[in-house]
Design a protein around this motif. Structure first.
Motif, PDB file in Angstrom:
ATOM      1  N   VAL A  29      16.232  -7.655   6.588  1.00 30.42           N
ATOM      2  CA  VAL A  29      15.547  -8.676   5.784  1.00 30.42           C
ATOM      3  C   VAL A  29      15.161  -8.123   4.419  1.00 30.42           C
ATOM      4  O   VAL A  29      15.352  -8.783   3.387  1.00 30.42           O
ATOM      5  CB  VAL A  29      14.309  -9.218   6.524  1.00 30.42           C
ATOM      6  N   VAL A  30      14.640  -6.908   4.377  1.00 31.24           N
ATOM      7  CA  VAL A  30      14.302  -6.305   3.088  1.00 31.24           C
ATOM      8  C   VAL A  30      15.549  -6.172   2.221  1.00 31.24           C
ATOM      9  O   VAL A  30      15.547  -6.499   1.031  1.00 31.24           O
ATOM     10  CB  VAL A  30      13.626  -4.932   3.275  1.00 31.24           C
ATOM     11  N   GLY A  31      16.645  -5.707   2.829  1.00 31.08           N
ATOM     12  CA  GLY A  31      17.898  -5.597   2.084  1.00 31.08           C
ATOM     13  C   GLY A  31      18.376  -6.944   1.569  1.00 31.08           C
ATOM     14  O   GLY A  31      18.878  -7.046   0.435  1.00 31.08           O
ATOM     15  N   GLU A  32      18.196  -7.988   2.379  1.00 28.05           N
ATOM     16  CA  GLU A  32      18.607  -9.331   1.959  1.00 28.05           C
ATOM     17  C   GLU A  32      17.734  -9.842   0.814  1.00 28.05           C
ATOM     18  O   GLU A  32      18.231 -10.473  -0.133  1.00 28.05           O
ATOM     19  CB  GLU A  32      18.525 -10.294   3.147  1.00 28.05           C
ATOM     20  N   LEU A  49      12.376 -15.816   5.313  1.00 27.81           N
ATOM     21  CA  LEU A  49      13.176 -14.791   5.991  1.00 27.81           C
ATOM     22  C   LEU A  49      12.292 -13.959   6.916  1.00 27.81           C
ATOM     23  O   LEU A  49      11.203 -13.528   6.534  1.00 27.81           O
ATOM     24  CB  LEU A  49      13.853 -13.879   4.970  1.00 27.81           C
ATOM     25  N   GLN A  50      12.796 -13.733   8.125  1.00 30.07           N
ATOM     26  CA  GLN A  50      12.013 -13.008   9.122  1.00 30.07           C
ATOM     27  C   GLN A  50      12.910 -12.091   9.932  1.00 30.07           C
ATOM     28  O   GLN A  50      13.985 -12.491  10.390  1.00 30.07           O
ATOM     29  CB  GLN A  50      11.298 -14.003  10.049  1.00 30.07           C
ATOM     30  N   ALA A  51      12.477 -10.845  10.113  1.00 25.10           N
ATOM     31  CA  ALA A  51      13.281  -9.859  10.833  1.00 25.10           C
ATOM     32  C   ALA A  51      13.402 -10.210  12.309  1.00 25.10           C
ATOM     33  O   ALA A  51      12.477 -10.755  12.918  1.00 25.10           O
ATOM     34  CB  ALA A  51      12.672  -8.465  10.674  1.00 25.10           C
ATOM     35  N   MET A  52      14.553  -9.883  12.886  1.00 22.13           N
ATOM     36  CA  MET A  52      14.801 -10.043  14.312  1.00 22.13           C
ATOM     37  C   MET A  52      14.868  -8.650  14.956  1.00 22.13           C
ATOM     38  O   MET A  52      14.670  -7.641  14.281  1.00 22.13           O
ATOM     39  CB  MET A  52      16.109 -10.806  14.544  1.00 22.13           C
ATOM     40  N   ASP A  53      15.156  -8.614  16.234  1.00 24.61           N
ATOM     41  CA  ASP A  53      15.289  -7.356  16.963  1.00 24.61           C
ATOM     42  C   ASP A  53      16.675  -7.306  17.606  1.00 24.61           C
ATOM     43  O   ASP A  53      16.819  -7.427  18.824  1.00 24.61           O
ATOM     44  CB  ASP A  53      14.196  -7.250  18.024  1.00 24.61           C
ATOM     45  N   PRO A  54      17.726  -7.142  16.784  1.00 26.18           N
ATOM     46  CA  PRO A  54      19.093  -7.266  17.306  1.00 26.18           C
ATOM     47  C   PRO A  54      19.473  -6.180  18.313  1.00 26.18           C
ATOM     48  O   PRO A  54      20.374  -6.386  19.128  1.00 26.18           O
ATOM     49  CB  PRO A  54      19.961  -7.150  16.041  1.00 26.18           C
ATOM     50  N   LEU A  55      18.810  -5.037  18.277  1.00 21.94           N
ATOM     51  CA  LEU A  55      19.158  -3.940  19.179  1.00 21.94           C
ATOM     52  C   LEU A  55      18.222  -3.843  20.378  1.00 21.94           C
ATOM     53  O   LEU A  55      18.389  -2.950  21.216  1.00 21.94           O
ATOM     54  CB  LEU A  55      19.122  -2.610  18.407  1.00 21.94           C
ATOM     55  N   SER A  56      17.242  -4.740  20.460  1.00 21.09           N
ATOM     56  CA  SER A  56      16.213  -4.655  21.519  1.00 21.09           C
ATOM     57  C   SER A  56      15.647  -3.234  21.581  1.00 21.09           C
ATOM     58  O   SER A  56      15.543  -2.616  22.646  1.00 21.09           O
ATOM     59  CB  SER A  56      16.794  -5.068  22.874  1.00 21.09           C
ATOM     60  N   PHE A  57      15.299  -2.730  20.422  1.00 25.59           N
ATOM     61  CA  PHE A  57      14.910  -1.326  20.282  1.00 25.59           C
ATOM     62  C   PHE A  57      13.504  -1.088  20.825  1.00 25.59           C
ATOM     63  O   PHE A  57      12.582  -1.868  20.582  1.00 25.59           O
ATOM     64  CB  PHE A  57      14.965  -0.919  18.805  1.00 25.59           C
ATOM     65  N   THR A  58      13.340   0.030  21.542  1.00 25.98           N
ATOM     66  CA  THR A  58      12.034   0.420  22.067  1.00 25.98           C
ATOM     67  C   THR A  58      11.871   1.925  21.954  1.00 25.98           C
ATOM     68  O   THR A  58      12.759   2.687  22.344  1.00 25.98           O
ATOM     69  CB  THR A  58      11.866  -0.001  23.542  1.00 25.98           C
ATOM     70  N   ASP A  59      10.749   2.361  21.389  1.00 26.87           N
ATOM     71  CA  ASP A  59      10.382   3.774  21.476  1.00 26.87           C
ATOM     72  C   ASP A  59       9.049   3.840  22.213  1.00 26.87           C
ATOM     73  O   ASP A  59       9.021   3.633  23.418  1.00 26.87           O
ATOM     74  CB  ASP A  59      10.376   4.458  20.100  1.00 26.87           C
ATOM     75  N   ARG A  60       7.949   4.109  21.540  1.00 28.23           N
ATOM     76  CA  ARG A  60       6.654   4.050  22.224  1.00 28.23           C
ATOM     77  C   ARG A  60       6.234   2.612  22.513  1.00 28.23           C
ATOM     78  O   ARG A  60       5.442   2.350  23.413  1.00 28.23           O
ATOM     79  CB  ARG A  60       5.589   4.747  21.376  1.00 28.23           C
ATOM     80  N   LYS A  61       6.759   1.683  21.728  1.00 27.91           N
ATOM     81  CA  LYS A  61       6.575   0.251  21.984  1.00 27.91           C
ATOM     82  C   LYS A  61       7.794  -0.469  21.453  1.00 27.91           C
ATOM     83  O   LYS A  61       8.579   0.090  20.696  1.00 27.91           O
ATOM     84  CB  LYS A  61       5.284  -0.257  21.329  1.00 27.91           C
ATOM     85  N   SER A  62       7.961  -1.704  21.827  1.00 26.23           N
ATOM     86  CA  SER A  62       9.158  -2.428  21.409  1.00 26.23           C
ATOM     87  C   SER A  62       9.079  -2.794  19.931  1.00 26.23           C
ATOM     88  O   SER A  62       7.988  -2.985  19.375  1.00 26.23           O
ATOM     89  CB  SER A  62       9.336  -3.698  22.250  1.00 26.23           C
ATOM     90  N   THR A  86      -0.864  -7.912   8.333  1.00 30.22           N
ATOM     91  CA  THR A  86      -0.649  -7.995   6.882  1.00 30.22           C
ATOM     92  C   THR A  86      -0.532  -9.419   6.351  1.00 30.22           C
ATOM     93  O   THR A  86      -0.712  -9.644   5.148  1.00 30.22           O
ATOM     94  CB  THR A  86       0.630  -7.240   6.490  1.00 30.22           C
ATOM     95  N   GLY A  87      -0.174 -10.363   7.218  1.00 25.35           N
ATOM     96  CA  GLY A  87       0.096 -11.718   6.747  1.00 25.35           C
ATOM     97  C   GLY A  87       1.445 -11.852   6.081  1.00 25.35           C
ATOM     98  O   GLY A  87       1.763 -12.897   5.496  1.00 25.35           O
ATOM     99  N   LEU A  88       2.280 -10.793   6.154  1.00 18.09           N
ATOM    100  CA  LEU A  88       3.608 -10.793   5.546  1.00 18.09           C
ATOM    101  C   LEU A  88       4.671 -11.074   6.593  1.00 18.09           C
ATOM    102  O   LEU A  88       4.468 -10.835   7.789  1.00 18.09           O
ATOM    103  CB  LEU A  88       3.899  -9.428   4.901  1.00 18.09           C
ATOM    104  N   GLN A  89       5.831 -11.548   6.138  1.00 15.74           N
ATOM    105  CA  GLN A  89       6.969 -11.721   7.027  1.00 15.74           C
ATOM    106  C   GLN A  89       7.760 -10.422   7.155  1.00 15.74           C
ATOM    107  O   GLN A  89       8.346 -10.142   8.198  1.00 15.74           O
ATOM    108  CB  GLN A  89       7.886 -12.835   6.517  1.00 15.74           C
ATOM    109  N   ASP A 146       6.327  -3.617  -0.007  1.00 16.30           N
ATOM    110  CA  ASP A 146       4.934  -3.529   0.425  1.00 16.30           C
ATOM    111  C   ASP A 146       4.821  -2.508   1.551  1.00 16.30           C
ATOM    112  O   ASP A 146       5.337  -2.709   2.640  1.00 16.30           O
ATOM    113  CB  ASP A 146       4.444  -4.900   0.889  1.00 16.30           C
ATOM    114  N   PHE A 147       4.129  -1.388   1.276  1.00 12.52           N
ATOM    115  CA  PHE A 147       4.055  -0.290   2.237  1.00 12.52           C
ATOM    116  C   PHE A 147       3.247  -0.656   3.475  1.00 12.52           C
ATOM    117  O   PHE A 147       3.389  -0.017   4.519  1.00 12.52           O
ATOM    118  CB  PHE A 147       3.458   0.944   1.559  1.00 12.52           C
ATOM    119  N   SER A 148       2.396  -1.649   3.377  1.00 11.61           N
ATOM    120  CA  SER A 148       1.534  -1.999   4.505  1.00 11.61           C
ATOM    121  C   SER A 148       2.312  -2.560   5.692  1.00 11.61           C
ATOM    122  O   SER A 148       1.815  -2.578   6.812  1.00 11.61           O
ATOM    123  CB  SER A 148       0.459  -3.003   4.066  1.00 11.61           C
TER     124      SER A 148
END
Length: 281
Positions: free
Chosen positions: A139-142, A79-92, A104-107, A128-130
């Motif tokens: 993804v975390v919720g799933e 499982l891997q997170a997507m960017d459904p809102l094309s969200f950007t603040d200081r970076k995308s 982190t080596g995490l998904q 995992d806080f890192s």
């Protein structure tokens, strides 16, 4: 008169061409500022020997600590997170995800597994806080939801180790929907008469606290963990007054009935075995 000149500046201490004290060998405790030897910290499960401050562990470190050796089957690794809102603040958001994965080596900020604790089969997830502050997106919720569903389908106890800054703002309402999703599936677990044990670590805040983290049949907290919905600064600014000493600590929440027990990390596995023995006999 003989003259001698240094070939190198300063005094260097080396062994086999390497520095005696490698970078990261000494770790400063955030609780008491004591300097700890890294090897001693690892042997002590990242608990400060001076003040017993509990430093953060990774999700896999919690699996290794709690689950019987050789009885761990990792789940949901694809499982891997997507960017459904094309969200950007200081970076995308997409760039944030890529950076977090490389670092982190995490998904994403949670992992799940099937395993045994003291011979009892369990379905377990750990945050995992890192990875972006352990924030909860889709993804975390799933992953948490699938952990609970596996417990329902296989008639197992569910255990979740929470460690999070809250819902992931970059996914907007999609992240907030995970609160209802995880809570609804815990209702299914309850209807089956299966136990749910929630382990709250430092920090457990925001939408995670407001959903599955505080819904355990048994809520266990590590000592000194920050647990709450909003942070102390936000609450102070909202209500315009100072907060009680130790507000939102594990100890304060236990005194006020939100936490059932506080368990030192070094005693967490035997305590879980004891609880499962009592519940499942």
């Amino acid at each position: 008169m003989a003259w001698f000149h240094r070939k190198k500046k300063g005094i260097l201490t080396t062994r086999d061409g390497q520095h005696d004290v490698p970078e990261g060998h000494w770790i400063k405790c955030d609780g008491c500022n004591a300097i700890n030897n890294r090897r001693e910290l690892e042997a002590n499960l990242w608990v400060c020997a001076k003040c017993s401050y509990h430093m953060r562990l990774s999700a896999v470190a919690y699996f290794n600590l709690l689950l019987d050796e050789g009885a761990v089957e990792l789940q949901d690794e694809n499982l891997q997170a997507m960017d459904p809102l094309s969200f950007t603040d200081r970076k995308s958001y997409g760039d944030r995800l890529n950076t977090a994965r490389k670092k982190t080596g995490l998904q994403d900020a949670a992992r799940s597994a099937l395993g045994k604790i003291g011979g009892h089969n369990v379905s377990v997830a750990a945050m995992d806080f890192s990875f972006i502050g352990g924030s909860m997106g889709a993804v975390v919720g799933e992953i948490i939801t699938r952990t609970i569903r596996r417990a329902v389908d296989r008639e197992l106890p569910a255990i979740v180790i929470a460690q999070s800054g809250g819902a992931r703002m970059m996914e907007g309402a999609l992240s907030l929907m995970q609160m209802a999703k995880t809570s609804a599936n815990l209702t299914r677990l309850h209807e089956k008469g299966l136990p749910y044990i929630s382990v709250l670590t430092n920090p457990t805040t925001g939408g995670v606290t407001a959903s599955f983290a505080m819904l355990g049949d048994i809520n266990i907290a590590e000592p000194g963990a920050l647990i709450g919905f909003a942070g102390p600064r936000v609450i102070r600014e909202t209500i315009g007054q100072d907060l009680p000493p130790g507000f939102q600590s594990s100890e304060f929440l236990q005194d006020h009935g939100f936490v059932d027990m506080i368990v030192d990390r070094r005693e967490l596995r035997p305590r879980l075995i004891q609880l499962l023995d009592l519940i499942l006999e």
